[in-house]
Design an enzyme around this catalytic site. Sequence first.
Site, short mmCIF file in Angstrom:
data_model
loop_
_atom_site.label_atom_id
_atom_site.label_comp_id
_atom_site.label_asym_id
_atom_site.label_seq_id
_atom_site.Cartn_x
_atom_site.Cartn_y
_atom_site.Cartn_z
CG HIS A 479 -1.93 1.22 1.37
ND1 HIS A 479 -3.18 1.18 0.79
CD2 HIS A 479 -1.36 2.48 1.89
CE1 HIS A 479 -3.57 2.48 1.19
NE2 HIS A 479 -2.58 3.19 1.88
CD GLU A 480 1.56 3.53 3.60
OE1 GLU A 480 1.93 5.09 2.95
OE2 GLU A 480 0.67 3.55 4.28
CG HIS A 483 0.23 6.33 -0.46
ND1 HIS A 483 -0.63 6.94 -1.24
CD2 HIS A 483 -0.30 5.78 0.50
CE1 HIS A 483 -1.60 6.67 -0.61
NE2 HIS A 483 -1.58 6.15 0.33
CG HIS A 486 0.38 8.91 -6.83
ND1 HIS A 486 -0.87 9.54 -6.09
CD2 HIS A 486 0.23 9.66 -7.89
CE1 HIS A 486 -1.50 9.97 -6.68
NE2 HIS A 486 -0.98 10.23 -8.10
#
Length: 691
Positions: A479-480, A483, A486
């Site tokens: 998940h991280e 990010h 991104h």
Amino acid sequence: MTSNKPGTTHQSANPLLRDWHTPHAVPPFAEIDVAHFAPAFEAALKEHDAELAAIAGDPGEPTFDNTIVALEKSGQSLRRVSSVFFNLAGAHTNDALQAIEREIAPVLSRHSSAIFLNESLFSRVDDLFARTDALGLDSEQARVLERYHTAFVRNGASLDPEGKKRVSEIAERLATLGIRFGQNVLADEKDFALVLESEEDLAGLPETLVDAAAQAAADRGLPGKHVITLSRSSIEPFLQYSARRDLRETAFNAWIARGERGGETDNRSIIAEMVALRAERAALQGYQSFAHFRLDDSMAGTPEAALGLLQTVWGPARARALNEQAALQELVSEDGANFELAPWDWRYYSERKRAADFDLDEGRLKPYLQLDRIIDAAFYTANRLFGLSFTERDDVPVYHPDVRVWEVTGRDGRHVGLFLGDYFARSSKRSGAWMSSFRSQEKLTGDRRPIVVNVCNFAKASANAPTLLSFDDAHTLFHEFGHALHGLLSDVTYPMISGTSVARDFVEFPSQIYEHWLERPEVLQKFAVHYRTGEPMPPELLERLLAARNFNQGFATVEYLSSAMVDMMVHMQPPGDGFDIGEFEGRSLEQIGMPRAIAMRHRPPHFLHVFAGDGYSAAYYSYMWSEVLDADGFDAFVEAGDPFDPDTANRLYQHVYSAGGRQEPAAAYEAFRGRPPVADSLLKKRGLADA
């Protein structure tokens, strides 16, 4: 690469204010002392004030270059000093840094308010916005102008002088309260340690948790003992495995009481004041509640729309959770016990049921989930999807010995950015997991490449032993890292729309869709290998793992949704005094029918997302909103028949990961998917479609 420091300050003796001659201009952490921050902030603020005064006082007609571009180029020193300081304040703090944090928060708030409430600056931005169609801007420039105008208006630029003054006062006070809130939670977390004194205290705990608890004890000067902390990666597995119900209760009650223990670290009065101030701010700007103000600039648009989604999922999730609760209560009875299942029992009995139903337990899984191999899996996925390569660097300065650095390059071999991984829990780090940046990508001042960091709180194994993760921990890492991608893959010109600078209920989409690749057999078969033998996870174990992916999903969904719904309901309150968060929490949970055996994932007194700043205030629903997108979005790969389909991956890169805030989120999603999202995929993903 352009310098990471402006020429006006390169002669400074303060390392925060001079050029950084480090690999890729990484902050020279070893040279930076706490004493450098106060004068660095003072100098950077003074420099920014002068830059802003020059823009506001420009006698010429406002143009995009002399106003918007000038605003975008201003404040570089302040951004750099702030990025170093606040990254350290979150990931490796101390008493001196916390004191500066309390002092600088209201100063930075006043500085921000002075920008957005400056009539001359707003007049120039407003004039440009009114003439947008006549300015000959490209789409990215038009988007940046719109974002600036929205930011000015939402920060009170259209108010009368009295309203502007009050908005500034509220912002300053909220900044101070948010810092106090976060520091109080960290203090409560640091203050607690459940010392396991005897073999009996270790009953039921797997070897990996015993090993991590021994390391935690050693870190606290208690060699030979075992310590459970309030880090989620320590306490959750303890609640999952400990056969000692009395110790589970002690640990759980300490966990949920963070920020509510009375004394100086109690956050309840802080919440009351923050809720009142946020409501007042919204009312000053013509909104019926803070939630309506906050969501006016989001994908959801209104709190009613966000609550509608949450309530749609709540019904089937609660029904599933109650069925799960009944099944766990049967296990209690089978043990010959006559107590009612309590929140500190749920994980323990749920783990036993999972082992019985799927012949699967975390103790069998963890040996196949080495931290280093899951990192490799995340990198492999990024390589297959986007052509990225990761080379570990040991010559780059870091702020703590546990931090690792990788240089990221693209398909063409060119430098993309630096990725820092800070994975282990420690007392100097706030709880949770997050992505941040020491430098964001932009092209306005040269080809400025990003420096991105993932911060997690995994329990560190003892010396010479590999750190093993739970499957939930592995999801957190993916998940991280979503990010992080991104931020790393951002390819825009203007800082205003770089990387993760998107609507709050869209920012979780790139991170949540990335989690899907962890569960792909192609990834697990390659990277889920036993830390001792090197053998891959047996096919039958992998099969059971994937079959159990929706096990306990009622609990997980209710735990999250209750926090999101209470957050929204708190911030839909009209302005008023005498707010009692404890009473409100109890009444709200009763209203939605919260099962007694489940606690909120984040109770208000330690809800850092919502009260340690404004990041997710009235916006914790964003994870569920983005989950509609990620569930539907990954189906594009399923429909293509390949989880690494090049065309689909290219659209995901072009319209999401590299695009920053270049488009409205809904338009960005539709450009990737070819249509709006379909919400049915969410219930299917969580296994609630038939609940």
